[in-house]
Write a protein that holds these residues in place. Structure first.
Motif, PDB file in Angstrom:
ATOM      1  N   ASP A 456      -7.542  -0.584  -4.741  1.00  0.00           N
ATOM      2  CA  ASP A 456      -7.329  -1.348  -3.810  1.00  0.00           C
ATOM      3  C   ASP A 456      -6.294  -1.183  -2.628  1.00  0.00           C
ATOM      4  O   ASP A 456      -5.108  -0.917  -2.944  1.00  0.00           O
ATOM      5  N   GLU A 457      -6.685  -1.196  -1.441  1.00  0.00           N
ATOM      6  CA  GLU A 457      -5.750  -0.946  -0.278  1.00  0.00           C
ATOM      7  C   GLU A 457      -4.504  -1.640  -0.363  1.00  0.00           C
ATOM      8  O   GLU A 457      -3.400  -1.344  -0.053  1.00  0.00           O
ATOM      9  N   ILE A 460      -1.221  -0.774  -2.148  1.00  0.00           N
ATOM     10  CA  ILE A 460      -0.316   0.279  -1.407  1.00  0.00           C
ATOM     11  C   ILE A 460       0.435  -0.791  -0.121  1.00  0.00           C
ATOM     12  O   ILE A 460       1.619  -0.473  -0.309  1.00  0.00           O
ATOM     13  N   ARG A 461      -0.375  -1.433   0.310  1.00  0.00           N
ATOM     14  CA  ARG A 461       0.083  -1.999   1.821  1.00  0.00           C
ATOM     15  C   ARG A 461       0.336  -3.798   1.683  1.00  0.00           C
ATOM     16  O   ARG A 461       0.691  -4.206   2.556  1.00  0.00           O
ATOM     17  N   ALA A 499     -11.328   4.981  -4.082  1.00  0.00           N
ATOM     18  CA  ALA A 499     -11.593   3.753  -3.028  1.00  0.00           C
ATOM     19  C   ALA A 499     -12.453   2.955  -3.569  1.00  0.00           C
ATOM     20  O   ALA A 499     -13.357   3.225  -4.679  1.00  0.00           O
ATOM     21  N   ASN A 502     -12.671  -2.919  -1.521  1.00  0.00           N
ATOM     22  CA  ASN A 502     -11.230  -3.398  -0.961  1.00  0.00           C
ATOM     23  C   ASN A 502     -10.652  -2.364  -0.224  1.00  0.00           C
ATOM     24  O   ASN A 502      -9.423  -2.756  -0.025  1.00  0.00           O
ATOM     25  N   GLY A 503     -11.089  -1.178   0.421  1.00  0.00           N
ATOM     26  CA  GLY A 503     -10.513  -0.387   1.210  1.00  0.00           C
ATOM     27  C   GLY A 503     -10.087   0.771   0.210  1.00  0.00           C
ATOM     28  O   GLY A 503     -10.365   0.825  -0.788  1.00  0.00           O
ATOM     29  N   ASP A 504      -9.530   1.692   1.229  1.00  0.00           N
ATOM     30  CA  ASP A 504      -9.130   2.857   0.638  1.00  0.00           C
ATOM     31  C   ASP A 504      -7.635   3.137   0.580  1.00  0.00           C
ATOM     32  O   ASP A 504      -7.186   3.241   1.687  1.00  0.00           O
ATOM     33  N   PRO A 505      -7.261   3.112  -0.764  1.00  0.00           N
ATOM     34  CA  PRO A 505      -5.648   3.125  -0.846  1.00  0.00           C
ATOM     35  C   PRO A 505      -5.269   4.441  -0.313  1.00  0.00           C
ATOM     36  O   PRO A 505      -4.109   4.522   0.206  1.00  0.00           O
ATOM     37  N   ALA A 507      -6.019   6.095   2.439  1.00  0.00           N
ATOM     38  CA  ALA A 507      -5.924   6.144   3.675  1.00  0.00           C
ATOM     39  C   ALA A 507      -4.529   5.261   3.973  1.00  0.00           C
ATOM     40  O   ALA A 507      -3.763   5.563   5.110  1.00  0.00           O
ATOM     41  N   ALA A 508      -4.270   4.054   3.309  1.00  0.00           N
ATOM     42  CA  ALA A 508      -3.060   3.760   3.327  1.00  0.00           C
ATOM     43  C   ALA A 508      -1.850   4.399   3.046  1.00  0.00           C
ATOM     44  O   ALA A 508      -0.473   4.553   3.721  1.00  0.00           O
TER      45      ALA A 508
END
Ligand SMILES: Nc1ncnc2c1ncn2[C@@H]1O[C@H](COP(=O)(O)OP(=O)(O)OP(=O)(O)O)[C@@H](O)[C@H]1O
Length: 848
Positions: A456-457, A460-461, A499, A502-505, A507-508
């Motif tokens: 989940d992104e 990280i963020r 990925a 829930n988004g690509d971690p 990328a974060a």
């Protein structure tokens, strides 16, 4: 200051004037208010004739020859030598008092002025004029006669003005008073005196009301009372009137008394209104400032008292107060401070029992717990750093060298971070633990963030605070744990990120690692930027395959090859045993493990590229020693090779060793896995059938394609055997059947296995090989050569065929491995066949 001086001077002068009036008999108020008409002026002239004649004579005497400058005719017309005082931007009115600054007055009128001197006030057109050589064109035609009433010590000169005159001629000899010829002008008396007196009184009242607001209000009010005519008021106010020279002259020019009085009224009322507005604004501003200063002073006092109280009763300091203090002291950037202040206010309004209180509390606890201050850059002693790295880890020469380079660059560039290093290698090879040593060598805090399984992104963020149970991301969590803004942060297992919807971690993570962006990294939970640019990031991974290319691009890859048995032995002796002993609270002398036993643990009880399994075995031995000691069975246990089976309570691991004898169709290959290198066998067999191909052993697509290439190659190299593939089914199997395998590097092994099968010639199992094969029969380079060679050596292989293009990689292969192997680089499959002693002729006809 200037105004106060003027007020003082005026006050004195007015008092004096009053005294004089008392003595001489007061001039009627009316006569001051309303200038003399032509008739009155004449009659007055007669009554004071004697005095005036004497004064005139005195003045004439002074000027002497200067009179000669006028023509006889001009003299006949009343030309006289007179002191002319040119003025600019001053309110000059008849029958009034004009106030000059003494220095200014002396410059204008001459150094020798004395009380009683007669003069003419002339209004200049322009401000800058040489008054020593004045010309008629430079002054306005109407002036005012006057007498110097006083030259005060306080720095003011007072001129009492008389009639207005028209200046007909003006002549000047340098150094002499001006000669001039004037004609008296008479006012048109068209005012009602009573009405005028009433209006004057009203003006005075208004003025008194106004000056009350001033510092010297009382004194000024007293002075206003003494003014007997509206023109006196206007002349006193002259310095503060916002009129230009021409507007002032226009009043003087006016013959009709009614109009002039109206003009003056308007001027004075305007002044009163403007002053009121500005003083109102000023007072308002002053009040605002006072309020602000008062507030600040009170706040300071409250803070001081609160601090005293907090110090006296630290147990009573409320959470809100604690947050207040922490926000003030944390060194946050402006945005963060504002946000924290906002949340604190919400918490105050909400109260600690409010619905959102928990969330607000957690937020404040988190952000105020972060270190926002920039840490100082330390100069690192390279020798010292080298020593620390060597003390903690055996071997790993390449990694240590690279780290020393990084420290040198950081020292030179005065930076706290540098390139992002990615340590790739099998588990237990020291990738994570060397991060800790690097932090020690740099004298910085160490924090490890595990990214394994992160999908989940938000991991990280962070989550946005609107989510229930929102939390900060792992990066900011790590920073908070470190307690500083410049830790060495090991991002463990970046290859295990994946990925999801829930988004690509990954990328974060790009944003975290990008030096261009990471100085304003914004965690969703915090919602304010944090500077990560001083963090030294080190990433670890077991394999590069699953790391997204953009992320990989930002990192510098450092390969960990895995350890040889000899290296493992040294690591165990120097580091692992000591750690295991410490873990159970024993001393070095409590456990003795013979070298032979240690070697045996490495060879028979572990099968790994790293040393984690080895550490576990040593831990087991130390625990047994602890029981031994606690039970009082003795102070020390000795572990020999023969005790291992019992103490470790496990069978020796099945060692994958090469077979003794070869069989046609079976060839030894080499594979690279995440746990290091392995040997594998490619097995092939013809069965009765009709040309079908069976592949088993969980081979991936790439490996299946390699099998197809091998078949085609063998068919083309051995055309007379091609029919075998048509008449039989071919089965290819790669044990361990349950372990998935893939990759192109088994190309040469598959081809030689099939060549061996079709020719019926066995290849020695002690010859292993690796290399990708093209349809042309060329052997192309592969990865993981050092691990593969180590595995070959472990398994008892004697000869290894490697792609010629991989020759350079031999530098990374430990010498002890190279010494035990015959390494033969090959360019083509043909060369491989020759080395495996499979007879083959280029025409493909002469196959034995
Ligand atoms: N060269 C070495 N010298 C001393 N100890 C070592 C060395 N290499 C590994 N170790 C020890 O081996 C243990 C495992 O190492 P570590 O956890 O760093 O492995 P890793 O490569 O990060 O593994 P993983 O990929 O599973 O995370 C640690 O206790 C470490 O101190």
């Amino acid at each position: 200051m200037k105004m106060n001086k003027l007020v003082e001077a005026l006050k004195k002068w007015i008092e004096k004037r009053e005294e004089g009036v008392e003595k001489k008999g007061r001039i009627s108020a009316i006569s001051r208010e309303i200038p003399k008409t032509k008739g009155e002026a004449c009659s007055e002239k007669k009554s004071g004739e004697e005095d005036k004649n004497a004064e005139q004579a005195k003045s004439n005497e002074k000027t002497g020859e200067a009179l000669q400058a006028f023509s006889e005719e001009e003299k006949d017309r009343g030309g006289q030598a007179m002191r002319v005082v040119p003025v600019y931007n001053m309110m000059i009115l008849p029958n009034s008092y004009i106030y000059f600054q003494i220095d200014n007055f002396r410059t204008l009128a001459g150094k020798t002025v004395e009380e009683g001197d007669k003069l003419l006030l002339a209004v200049l057109h322009k401000n800058e004029v040489d008054t020593r050589a004045l010309h008629k064109e430079e002054v306005h035609p109407i002036g005012v006669e006057g007498t110097i009433k006083e030259i005060s010590k306080d720095g003011y000169a007072v001129v009492e003005t008389g009639n207005r005159v028209r200046i007909d001629a003006l002549s000047q000899v340098e150094g002499e008073p001006l000669l001039l010829q004037t004609t008296p002008l008479y006012d048109v008396e068209d005012v009602d005196r009573e009405e005028a007196a009433k209006k004057l009184q009203e003006i005075k009242e208004e003025l008194k009301g106004l000056v009350e607001r001033f510092h010297a209000g009382k004194v000024m009010a007293g002075m206003i009372d003494h003014h007997q005519a509206i023109q006196e008021v206007a002349c006193v106010l002259s310095p503060w009137l916002s009129l230009n020279n021409e507007e002032r002259y226009r009043v003087l020019q006016e013959d009709r008394l009614s109009v002039r009085t109206k003009m003056l009224e308007q001027i004075i009322y305007e002044y009163i209104e403007v002053t009121k507005v500005t003083t109102d604004a000023r007072t308002q501003q002053q009040e605002d400032y006072q309020k602000l200063y008062k507030e600040q002073a009170l706040q300071k006092q409250i803070d001081y008292l609160q601090k005293e109280l907090d110090e006296m009763h630290p147990e009573k300091v409320s959470d809100l107060r604690k947050f207040e203090l922490r926000i003030a002291e944390a060194g946050m950037n402006e945005t963060a401070k504002k946000e924290a202040g906002k949340i604190l206010n919400r918490l105050k309004n909400e109260g600690t029992n409010g619905q959102e209180a928990g969330m607000l509390y957690d937020y404040l606890d988190f952000v105020t717990g972060l270190s926002w201050k920039k840490e100082e850059q330390k100069e690192i002693d390279l020798d010292e750093a080298e020593k620390i790295l060597s003390e903690d880890h055996f071997g790993l020469k390449k990694v240590k060298e690279r780290m020393i380079q990084q420290i040198a660059v950081m020292n030179l560039k005065k930076q706290q971070s540098g390139s992002i290093l990615l340590f790739v290698g099998a588990p237990g090879t020291g990738k994570t633990s060397i991060g800790k040593s690097i932090a020690k060598a740099l004298g910085r805090k160490y924090v490890r963030v595990s990214l394994g399984g992160v999908r989940d992104e938000a991991d990280i963020r962070g989550h946005r605070r609107t989510y229930l149970g929102a939390m900060p991301g792992r990066i900011m969590d790590g920073i908070q744990k470190a307690g500083v803004s410049n830790p060495v942060m090991v991002l463990d297992e970046v290859d295990k990120l994946s990925a999801s919807y829930n988004g690509d971690p990954a990328a974060a993570l790009l944003e975290v690692l990008d030096p261009e962006q990471n100085n304003t990294f914004t965690d969703h939970y915090m919602n304010v930027p944090y500077d990560l640019s001083d963090v030294l990031f080190i990433c670890t991974a077991n394999s590069l395959d699953t790391i997204p290319a953009p992320l990989l691009n930002r990192m510098e890859v450092i390969q960990y090859q895995g350890y040889t048995p000899k290296e493992k032995f040294e690591i165990a002796k120097r580091h692992l045993l000591r750690k295991s002993l410490k873990g159970v609270g024993l001393q070095q002398e409590n456990v003795e493990i013979t070298d032979e036993a240690l070697e045996n643990i490495i060879s028979d009880y572990t099968r790994e590229a790293g040393v984690r399994g080895l550490k576990k075995r040593l831990d087991t031995l130390c625990r047994i020693a602890a029981v031994h000691l606690v039970k009082g069975k003795g102070e020390k246990i000795s572990v020999g090779k023969g005790d291992l089976r019992e103490y470790l309570d496990m069978n020796p691991l099945h060692r994958r060793e090469v077979k003794e004898e070869g069989k046609p169709g079976i060839v030894t290959g080499l594979a690279w896995t995440a746990v290091g290198g392995e040997i594998l066998y490619i097995e092939s067999m013809f069965t009765k059938g009709e040309g079908k191909l069976n592949i088993t052993g969980q081979l991936g697509d790439v490996m299946k394609e390699s099998a197809q290439i091998a078949i085609s190659l063998v068919k083309s190299m051995f055309p007379d055997k091609a029919k075998l593939f048509k008449e039989n089914d071919l089965h290819i199997h790669v044990p361990d059947g349950a372990t998935p395998k893939d990759g192109p590097s088994a190309g040469i092994t598959l081809t030689i296995a099939l060549a061996s099968l079709v020719t019926g010639q066995a290849v020695s199992p002690r010859i292993a090989m690796t290399g990708e094969v093209s349809l042309e029969g060329l052997v192309n380079p592969i990865g993981g050569l050092p691990e593969k060679l180590m595995a070959a050596e472990r398994a008892g292989v004697k000869t290894v065929l490697i792609p010629k293009a991989n020759e350079d990689d031999l530098r990374d292969v430990p010498d002890e491995v190279k010494e035990k192997l015959q390494i033969l680089p090959v360019k083509t499959v043909e060369e491989g066949l020759e080395l495996c002693e499979i007879k083959y002729t280029k025409s493909g006809l002469e196959v034995v």
